[in-house]
Design a protein around this motif. Structure first.
Motif, short mmCIF file in Angstrom:
data_model
loop_
_atom_site.label_atom_id
_atom_site.label_comp_id
_atom_site.label_asym_id
_atom_site.label_seq_id
_atom_site.Cartn_x
_atom_site.Cartn_y
_atom_site.Cartn_z
N LEU A 428 54.26 80.76 40.83
CA LEU A 428 54.61 79.34 40.85
C LEU A 428 53.70 78.62 41.84
O LEU A 428 53.36 79.16 42.90
CB LEU A 428 56.07 79.14 41.26
CG LEU A 428 57.14 79.75 40.33
CD1 LEU A 428 58.53 79.41 40.84
CD2 LEU A 428 56.98 79.26 38.89
N PHE A 429 53.32 77.40 41.49
CA PHE A 429 52.46 76.61 42.36
C PHE A 429 53.30 75.83 43.37
O PHE A 429 54.51 75.65 43.19
CB PHE A 429 51.62 75.63 41.52
CG PHE A 429 50.67 76.30 40.59
CD1 PHE A 429 49.40 76.68 41.02
CD2 PHE A 429 51.02 76.57 39.27
CE1 PHE A 429 48.52 77.30 40.16
CE2 PHE A 429 50.14 77.19 38.40
CZ PHE A 429 48.88 77.57 38.85
N ALA A 430 52.66 75.38 44.43
CA ALA A 430 53.34 74.56 45.43
C ALA A 430 53.56 73.17 44.84
O ALA A 430 52.80 72.23 45.10
CB ALA A 430 52.52 74.49 46.71
N ASP A 431 54.60 73.04 44.04
CA ASP A 431 54.86 71.81 43.31
C ASP A 431 56.34 71.79 42.93
O ASP A 431 57.09 72.69 43.29
CB ASP A 431 53.97 71.75 42.05
CG ASP A 431 53.67 70.33 41.60
OD1 ASP A 431 54.49 69.43 41.89
OD2 ASP A 431 52.63 70.12 40.95
N THR A 432 56.76 70.77 42.20
CA THR A 432 58.16 70.67 41.78
C THR A 432 58.45 71.66 40.66
O THR A 432 57.54 72.17 39.99
CB THR A 432 58.47 69.25 41.29
OG1 THR A 432 57.70 68.99 40.11
CG2 THR A 432 58.15 68.21 42.36
N ILE A 433 59.74 71.91 40.46
CA ILE A 433 60.15 72.78 39.37
C ILE A 433 59.69 72.20 38.04
O ILE A 433 59.19 72.92 37.16
CB ILE A 433 61.68 72.98 39.39
CG1 ILE A 433 62.05 73.95 40.51
CG2 ILE A 433 62.19 73.50 38.05
CD1 ILE A 433 63.52 74.28 40.61
N PHE A 434 59.85 70.89 37.88
CA PHE A 434 59.45 70.23 36.63
C PHE A 434 57.97 70.48 36.33
O PHE A 434 57.60 70.85 35.21
CB PHE A 434 59.73 68.73 36.70
CG PHE A 434 59.24 67.96 35.51
CD1 PHE A 434 59.86 68.07 34.28
CD2 PHE A 434 58.12 67.15 35.61
CE1 PHE A 434 59.40 67.37 33.17
CE2 PHE A 434 57.64 66.44 34.51
CZ PHE A 434 58.28 66.56 33.29
N HIS A 435 57.11 70.30 37.32
CA HIS A 435 55.68 70.48 37.09
C HIS A 435 55.31 71.95 36.94
O HIS A 435 54.32 72.28 36.27
CB HIS A 435 54.88 69.85 38.23
CG HIS A 435 54.86 68.35 38.18
ND1 HIS A 435 54.92 67.56 39.31
CD2 HIS A 435 54.82 67.49 37.12
CE1 HIS A 435 54.90 66.28 38.94
NE2 HIS A 435 54.84 66.22 37.62
N ASN A 436 56.08 72.85 37.54
CA ASN A 436 55.82 74.27 37.34
C ASN A 436 56.23 74.72 35.94
O ASN A 436 55.70 75.71 35.43
CB ASN A 436 56.57 75.10 38.40
CG ASN A 436 55.73 75.37 39.62
OD1 ASN A 436 54.76 76.15 39.56
ND2 ASN A 436 56.06 74.73 40.73
N ILE A 437 57.14 73.99 35.34
CA ILE A 437 57.55 74.30 33.96
C ILE A 437 56.54 73.74 32.97
O ILE A 437 56.08 74.43 32.06
CB ILE A 437 58.96 73.73 33.67
CG1 ILE A 437 60.01 74.47 34.52
CG2 ILE A 437 59.30 73.86 32.18
CD1 ILE A 437 61.35 73.80 34.54
N THR A 438 56.17 72.48 33.15
CA THR A 438 55.26 71.82 32.20
C THR A 438 53.79 72.08 32.51
O THR A 438 52.94 71.91 31.64
CB THR A 438 55.48 70.31 32.22
OG1 THR A 438 55.12 69.77 33.51
CG2 THR A 438 56.93 69.96 31.92
N LEU A 439 53.50 72.50 33.75
CA LEU A 439 52.12 72.68 34.21
C LEU A 439 51.30 71.41 33.93
O LEU A 439 50.14 71.47 33.53
CB LEU A 439 51.47 73.90 33.55
CG LEU A 439 52.15 75.24 33.89
CD1 LEU A 439 51.49 76.38 33.12
CD2 LEU A 439 52.12 75.51 35.38
N HIS A 440 51.96 70.27 34.15
CA HIS A 440 51.34 68.94 34.02
C HIS A 440 50.85 68.65 32.59
O HIS A 440 49.91 67.89 32.40
CB HIS A 440 50.20 68.77 35.02
CG HIS A 440 50.65 68.76 36.44
ND1 HIS A 440 51.05 67.62 37.09
CD2 HIS A 440 50.79 69.77 37.34
CE1 HIS A 440 51.39 67.91 38.34
NE2 HIS A 440 51.26 69.22 38.52
#
Length: 587
Positions: A428-440
C-alpha cells in the motif's frame, strides 16, 4: 563503462535535450559574448580615465567618465544576471525532461531488471545523478564558454597593447594548462569513485530503513551500525581525494599566476621608465587588469570543468539505464478489451537464472469461468506461473494463450488491465484508502468503490477507521494490520472488474476474523470469472473446480479435491492429511 574526461558522444546526447529550449540556449550564448565584451572594455575605460582625466586632474571629465563606467558595469551586471539565470533555468528544464524519460523507461522494465538492480542505486540515478547533470549547463558548459571568450578577448587586446609582455604571459599558460589537464584526469577518477560510493550509501540506507523491523527483531543494530560506518568511511575517503587534488592544484595555479604577474610588472615598469612600449600609467594599469581577467578564468575553468565532469559521469550512469533495451517489455498490437478467460500453457519452460529451470515443460488448461487452485511446496513454481501470465518475465520456450491468442500479441497494458492479482504481501502507498483502492484511476468513482466494498463485505471495516475511505494508511500501509491490508487488496482487485482473477497465497498469515471476511470476498469476486488460487492452506481450496499439484517445476497431479484424495499415496493426499493432522494438533 567508464566515462571519459570529456565524452563527445555522450555530450551530444545531452545536447539533444536542449532542442525544445533553443531560444534560451542561444540567449545564454549571446549573454556569454556580451560578458566577454564588457570584460575587455572595462580595463580600457580605466586606462583612459587614468591618462585623460585623473592625471590631468580633469574633475568634470572624470565624473562623466565614471558615469560611463557605471553604465557599462550596470549592463555587465544585467548580462551576468540573465546569463546565470537562464543557464540554470535551462539546466533544470533539461533534467526535468531526462528524469521523466528515465522514470517512464523504468516503469516498462521487466521484473528481471529490478531483481538485479538495487532500489537505492535506481533512486540515486533518478535523483542525485540527474541533479548533477544540471550543473553541466549551470556551472559547466556556458561558464567555460564565457570564460574562454573573455580570455580570447583579453589576449587579443594584450598583444595589441604590448606584444613583448604578452609573450611572458603566453609562456606561462602552457605550464598552467598542463597542470590543469593532470588535475582534470585525477579528478575524473576521483569523481567516479564518489558517485559509486554515493550509490552504495543510498542503497545501504534504503534497504536498512525498509527492513528496520528485521534489523531490530534480530538485534542487528550494532552490526548494521558498524557496516554503515565502513561504507560511510569509504564515501568520506572518496571525497577527501577530490579535496586533496583541489588543495594541491589551486595553490600551484596561484603561484604561477603571481610569478607571471610579477614578471610583467617588473618588465612593464622598466619599459615605462625607459620610455619604451608603454607610454602611460593608465595603459600599464589596464594591462595588469587584463592579466587578472586572463588567469582568473583559466584557474576557474578547472573548477568548472570538475562540475562538468561530475555531470558527465552522472549522465553516463543515467543514459546507461535509459538505453537499456533488452529488459524492456515489448508490447503486442492486439488490444485486450475483455477475456472470456480460457487459459492454456503449452510446454512452458522458464528459468530466472540461465541453466536453472524453474518450470519444466508445463502444460495447463483452464476453462472460462473455472476456479483452479495451484498447490505445492515452496519453490515448486506456483507463483512463477502467475508472473509469466502477467508477462513480468519472458518464457524460455513454449507458448501461453488466453482465448486462443498468444499473450505476447496483446498490448501489455491492456493485458494486465484484464488480470487482477491479490498477493500475500500487499503493498500500500502512503495515501488514503480510497486512492490505494483506485490507484488514482479516474474511471473508478467513490460510489463504485463503496458499492464494491458493500458487495464483498468490507465497507463496515473501512467506515470503522478514522476518516473512513479518506484514512491515510501511511508508508506501506503500516497503520493497518496484515488482514486489513489484504482486504484492501481484494477490493482493489474487485473494482477493476477483471476478466481473470489471481489470488496468490492471499489467505495465509491472517487472523480468523479477517479470514472469514476474505473467504466471503473470495466467493463474491471469483463468481463468473476465471480464477487462479495459489494456496498454502488446502482447506481454503477444497471447492475449486480443479486443483493443480506442482513439485520441482512440474505438474505431478491434477483433478478436483475428491479425485485427488482418492489417489492412494498421492502427493496431494499426503499433503492434505499431513496439514489436516497438524491443524488438529494445533486445535
Amino acid at each position: 563503462m567508464k566515462a571519459k574526461a570529456f565524452d563527445t558522444k555522450l555530450f551530444s546526447k545531452i545536447l539533444l535535450y536542449t532542442k525544445p529550449y533553443k531560444k534560451r540556449f542561444y540567449g545564454v550564448i549571446v549573454f556569454a559574448v556580451l560578458l566577454a565584451v564588457f570584460a575587455a572594455v572595462r580595463p580600457l575605460l580605466l586606462a583612459d580615465a587614468v591618462d585623460e582625466y585623473i592625471k590631468p586632474k580633469n574633475h568634470f571629465g572624470l565624473v562623466q567618465y565614471i558615469i560611463i563606467m557605471g553604465l557599462t558595469l550596470l549592463f555587465e551586471v544585467f548580462s551576468q544576471f540573465y546569463f546565470v539565470y537562464w543557464a540554470n533555468w535551462l539546466g533544470q528544464d533539461i533534467i526535468k525532461d531526462i528524469r521523466i524519460k528515465l522514470f517512464q523507461h523504468m516503469l516498462n522494465f521487466r521484473m528481471k531488471y529490478f531483481d538485479n538492480a538495487p532500489v537505492g542505486q535506481l533512486v540515486t540515478r533518478s535523483v542525485s545523478d540527474i541533479e548533477q547533470i544540471a550543473k553541466i549547463f549551470s556551472q559547466g558548459l556556458f561558464m567555460i564558454i564565457s570564460d574562454l571568450m573573455k580570455m580570447a578577448a583579453c589576449l587579443i587586446i594584450m598583444f595589441y597593447m604590448n606584444w613583448k609582455l604578452s609573450l611572458i604571459v603566453v609562456a606561462a599558460m602552457p605550464i598552467l594548462i598542463y597542470i590543469t589537464r593532470v588535475f582534470q584526469k585525477k579528478m575524473q577518477v576521483a569523481f567516479e569513485e564518489v558517485r559509486s560510493q554515493v550509490s552504495n550509501l543510498n542503497t545501504f540506507v534504503q534497504e536498512r530503513l525498509t527492513g528496520m523491523k528485521i534489523v531490530q527483531l534480530f538485534n542487528r543494530e550494532q552490526i548494521e551500525h558498524q557496516k554503515f560506518i565502513d561504507i560511510n568511511e569509504k564515501h568520506n575517503k572518496a571525497w577527501l581525494k577530490t579535496i586533496l587534488y583541489n588543495s594541491i592544484f589551486f595553490p600551484i595555479a596561484d603561484i604561477i599566476s603571481s610569478i607571471t604577474l610579477g614578471l610583467v610588472i617588473f618588465n612593464g615598469g622598466i619599459q615605462i621608465i625607459n620610455g619604451n612600449e608603454f607610454t602611460t600609467q593608465g595603459q600599464m594599469t589596464a594591462y595588469i587588469m587584463f592579466i587578472g581577467f586572463l588567469f582568473s578564468p583559466l584557474r576557474q575553468i578547472a573548477d568548472k570543468f570538475n562540475e562538468m565532469q561530475m555531470g558527465m559521469i552522472s549522465a553516463n550512469r543515467v543514459f546507461d539505464i535509459i538505453e537499456t533495451q533488452e529488459d524492456v517489455q515489448q508490447n503486442g498490437t492486439i488490444p485486450a478489451h475483455h477475456f472470456k478467460g480460457d487459459i492454456r500453457f503449452e510446454n512452458v519452460r522458464f528459468s530466472y537464472l540461465k541453466g536453472e529451470e524453474v518450470l519444466k515443460g508445463i502444460n495447463l488448461n483452464v476453462k472460462s469461468g473455472q476456479t483452479i487452485a495451484i498447490v505445492g511446496s515452496t519453490g515448486a513454481g506456483k507463483s512463477t506461473i502467475i508472473n509469466l501470465l502477467n508477462r513480468f518475465y519472458e518464457i524460455d520456450s513454449g507458448e501461453i494463450y488466453i482465448d486462443n491468442h498468444n499473450i505476447n500479441d496483446f498490448e501489455l497494458q491492456s493485458l494486465r488491465r484484464q488480470i487482477a492479482v491479490v498477493l500475500q504481501d500487499v503493498f500500500l502507498f502512503a495515501d488514503t484508502i480510497f486512492h490505494n483502492i483506485t490507484l488514482h484511476n479516474p474511471t473508478i468513482s467513490r460510489e463504485d468503490v463503496i458499492t464494491a466494498a458493500q458487495k464483498i463485505g468490507v465497507h463496515d471495516f473501512i467506515m470503522s477507521l478514522p476518516d473512513g475511505y479518506d484514512y491515510d494508511v501511511k508508508e506501506r500501509g503500516v497503520m493497518l494490520s496484515s488482514g486489513q491490508r489484504q482486504l484492501i487488496a481484494f477490493l482493489r482487485a474487485y473494482v477493476c472488474n477483471p476478466s481473470i482473477l489471481i489470488l496468490d497465497e492471499a489467505t495465509s498469515s491472517i487472523d480468523t476474523y479477517s479470514e472469514e471476511l476474505i473467504q466471503n470476498a473470495t466467493q463474491t469476486i471469483t463468481k463468473g470469472r476465471t480464477s487462479i488460487v495459489i494456496a498454502h492452506r488446502l482447506a481454503t481450496i477444497v471447492n475449486a473446480d480443479k486443483i493443480i499439484v506442482m513439485d520441482k517445476g512440474q505438474i505431478v497431479e491434477q483433478g478436483n479435491h475428491a479425485e485427488l484424495l482418492n489417489k492412494s499415496d498421492g502427493y496431494y493426499k499426503n499433503l492434505y492429511e499431513s496439514q489436516f493432522s497438524v491443524d488438529n494438533e494445533t486445535v
